[in-house]
Design a protein around this motif. Sequence first.
Motif, PDB file in Angstrom:
ATOM      1  N   HIS A   1       1.260  -1.059   0.124  1.00  0.00           N
ATOM      2  CA  HIS A   1       0.067  -0.044  -0.247  1.00  0.00           C
ATOM      3  C   HIS A   1       0.821   1.111  -0.028  1.00  0.00           C
TER       4      HIS A   1
ATOM      5  N   GLY B   1       1.682   5.060  -2.340  1.00  0.00           N
ATOM      6  CA  GLY B   1       1.275   6.484  -2.549  1.00  0.00           C
ATOM      7  C   GLY B   1       1.944   7.462  -1.742  1.00  0.00           C
TER       8      GLY B   1
ATOM      9  N   TRP C   1       3.840   9.260   1.547  1.00  0.00           N
ATOM     10  CA  TRP C   1       4.122   8.833   3.093  1.00  0.00           C
ATOM     11  C   TRP C   1       5.544   9.449   3.305  1.00  0.00           C
TER      12      TRP C   1
ATOM     13  N   SER D   1      -1.864   1.391  -9.144  1.00  0.00           N
ATOM     14  CA  SER D   1      -2.660   1.037  -7.853  1.00  0.00           C
ATOM     15  C   SER D   1      -3.966   0.464  -8.318  1.00  0.00           C
TER      16      SER D   1
ATOM     17  N   THR E   1      -1.744   9.416   2.614  1.00  0.00           N
ATOM     18  CA  THR E   1      -2.369   8.973   1.272  1.00  0.00           C
ATOM     19  C   THR E   1      -3.677   9.687   1.035  1.00  0.00           C
TER      20      THR E   1
ATOM     21  N   LEU F   1      -3.759  12.295  -1.417  1.00  0.00           N
ATOM     22  CA  LEU F   1      -3.886  11.633  -2.897  1.00  0.00           C
ATOM     23  C   LEU F   1      -5.288  11.421  -3.526  1.00  0.00           C
TER      24      LEU F   1
ATOM     25  N   SER G   1       2.951   8.761  -8.337  1.00  0.00           N
ATOM     26  CA  SER G   1       2.771   7.832  -7.448  1.00  0.00           C
ATOM     27  C   SER G   1       1.923   6.513  -8.037  1.00  0.00           C
TER      28      SER G   1
END
Length: 798
Positions: free
Chosen positions: A343, A345, A347, A388, A518, A521, A589
């Motif tokens: 997972h 994105g 961070w 993703s 995230t 995002l 990302s």
Amino acid sequence: MNLLVLSDISQVEYLLKHQADMLVTHRPVTQDLAVAHELDRLQIPFLDEFCYLSPKDIEENWNQANELAEIWQQYALLRDGPNLELADLTKQEFVWPFEICLNARTVYRRIFESDAVESLRGYWLPPQAVSRTGPAPVTRAAASLAQAVLRWLADLKQIPIHSLQCPRSLSVERLGWRVRQPSVAVPVNDRPVTRPEKVVLLLETGLRAHEQAVLEQHFEATANCRFVRISYWELGPDGLFAAAIHQTEFDAALQDARRHLAKNRLEYRGPYPEIFANPYLEFQFLRILEEIQVAARIGAAFGSVLDVLRPSLLILGHDAFTQERMLVREAQERGIPTVSLIHGGLWHSVGARGIVGAADHVLVWGENDARLLECYGVEPARIHTVGSLQYAQKYLQVDQVCTVGQGANRRTAVKRRMGLPTEQPVVALLTASTSAGFAQVIANPAAHRKTWTELVRIAESRPDITFAIKPHPSYDHFEFYRHLTRRGPENLVLLESATLDDVLAAAEIAVLVNYCTTAALEAMLAHIPVVFIRNAILPLNSRQDSLKEHGSVPVISLEELESILDRLLQDDVTRHAAIEDAKWVLHQSLGEKDRLVLALTGTVLDQIAQDSLPPVDDHWRSGAGDTFAVELARAARMLWAGAGASAYLQAVRDLRVPAKKNSRLAVWNETKLFNLAYSLALCAENASTLLQLASESLTAMESVHPVTTLARQQFLLIAYLAAMIHRVDAGQRKAGRSYAWVILRRIPGAIARSPLFRRYLVKCLVESNRFLLTLVSLVERSYSNWARLQPTRYQENG
């Protein structure tokens, strides 16, 4: 100086009402955000524990904790002791506990050195271990460990320790806990059984429901492929198959290790006495040993699943912690490729260290994730950038902007549903935990509290804007936000139970507060400009984030926040520029927008997956070379391959005579019973067929070696319960009711011990009042009979 240790806002409220003089005669000391904020507001002098930690201390202790977690057994457990083979799987479990203890040692040593402490009074928290970087939120467990180090250092300096009692309950850490619903290891497709060329096994831990759904889509469309889901909740002590795993040889070794640990801790003279010689930390080490024991039991159950299914591929969310690493090891020992879906994105760099274990392949969202993992030693050959699955659809639609009128109408409807004022804009404050006590410290707590004080002031001066705090659902400072909103203006609200989708649908602007999450995002994907308040984040390389150059409007000083909000709300050009700038971050990302993430992911997984694996005849634990066990396993695999019940029954009957002569079976291993019952449950056509298959199988087993009544009952419960759940999940509730009826009639005592049965019983009883009344009556009689059983008789009869 007399110190007063405070760890919860309820303790401050109690003292103010009943013993206010203690806040004057003693110097409060705390690491809790809400407590520190309230003492600041009341202008009561106190010691902020974080003020004794410099950024350099935090960085050094973090690195030291990671190194120590790699070799902890050399200090505490395995020196001249038993060889605990699973100890090397626990390294990520120990990083946060060790970091907490090392930071606590630094803080409290400096407090004792800088002031002449005469006594120590405190509301001591109950022992609560930190495990799997939890429980979430981890701050209270972290404070429990820090207090253990404080008390040990006080004993060392012969400072008197006094315990205080607060009749008030501790504040609620988090509302609306997301209870993880157990699933069951069943094929999700209900198509006719054919011989599969490939079986893909998905471990649900760490994967979002949407990710599971799209993977299911892909493999259901793949010819001759069976897709099976399983969760470690079913394999663990509280799961459906817990009864099938009993005492193992590893348990005895673990008991020896526990005794050896206690002995070593008494004799410890090494460099970390506050950790390994600290009797107040006994609960933390015992918790990790329990985690090892659970992992061993889960591994035993999972090994039997692998031996039955022989999957061509194992997919899981991550393998950072002991249990997941154990399951990956079980698969790799059998030559089964393993894939970890990270997972990713947005961070902070510190969050990536240790998140990946030993999985053969790691699937990440974008180049940012790949570069970050490579920095922490993950080999580039293991990393696959696929985009993703979670955000693929939103990303494809990111350029489909609705008209101004449509957006306003939808936003107004969501605000009305959430009880927010419809006539004024909403600024969503997206937050996450800036520290887990003395672990994973991202922002300076004192500066972070000051930031929130300024945000409250801005909210008071701008009643024309609704400021909505949306916390992270697991790791955040919930009581701190409650404290702020209770005393703050009406336009500062806490949306603790709302979903992020709802909050973003109602918001015009998203603001990150000293943490890169995230959630930003998702705001970008929803065409919402992102503002990043970054005025308290520690100046460390490991605390760098993905929004440093693009994707957000930076705010260093709170004085400029109001003007930035006004420009984004009133100037369409400024707002559009912020949204366009975010597309660069989305590309970094999530990768190329126009590529099909599912197709790319599926292509990678198809390349990794092996062809159909041959049956394994020598992996039966405690039964290698057992002719009968091997042949029975081969018969079970006939069912998975599509053979009918009659073919299986004939094969089992043919086994009985040669088994009596050739079997070298000494004692039944319950994992064999488990995987056989599991196979029968998923392959039987109906309840009567399952009863015939189970009866013949038990008769065959008993012809070789006696099967206890308890093992027989467990065998039947696993078989019927697995079959029932499979039918209900497939929408076949009538068939599910037939299995429920058999369970209630044949093994009623198991009902009280099976929460899964009760949950699925409710599902399968819908649409049938008459059947419901009949079963309720039967359940009542079953419970009455079960309650009258004596303990000895209960154990004898299962």
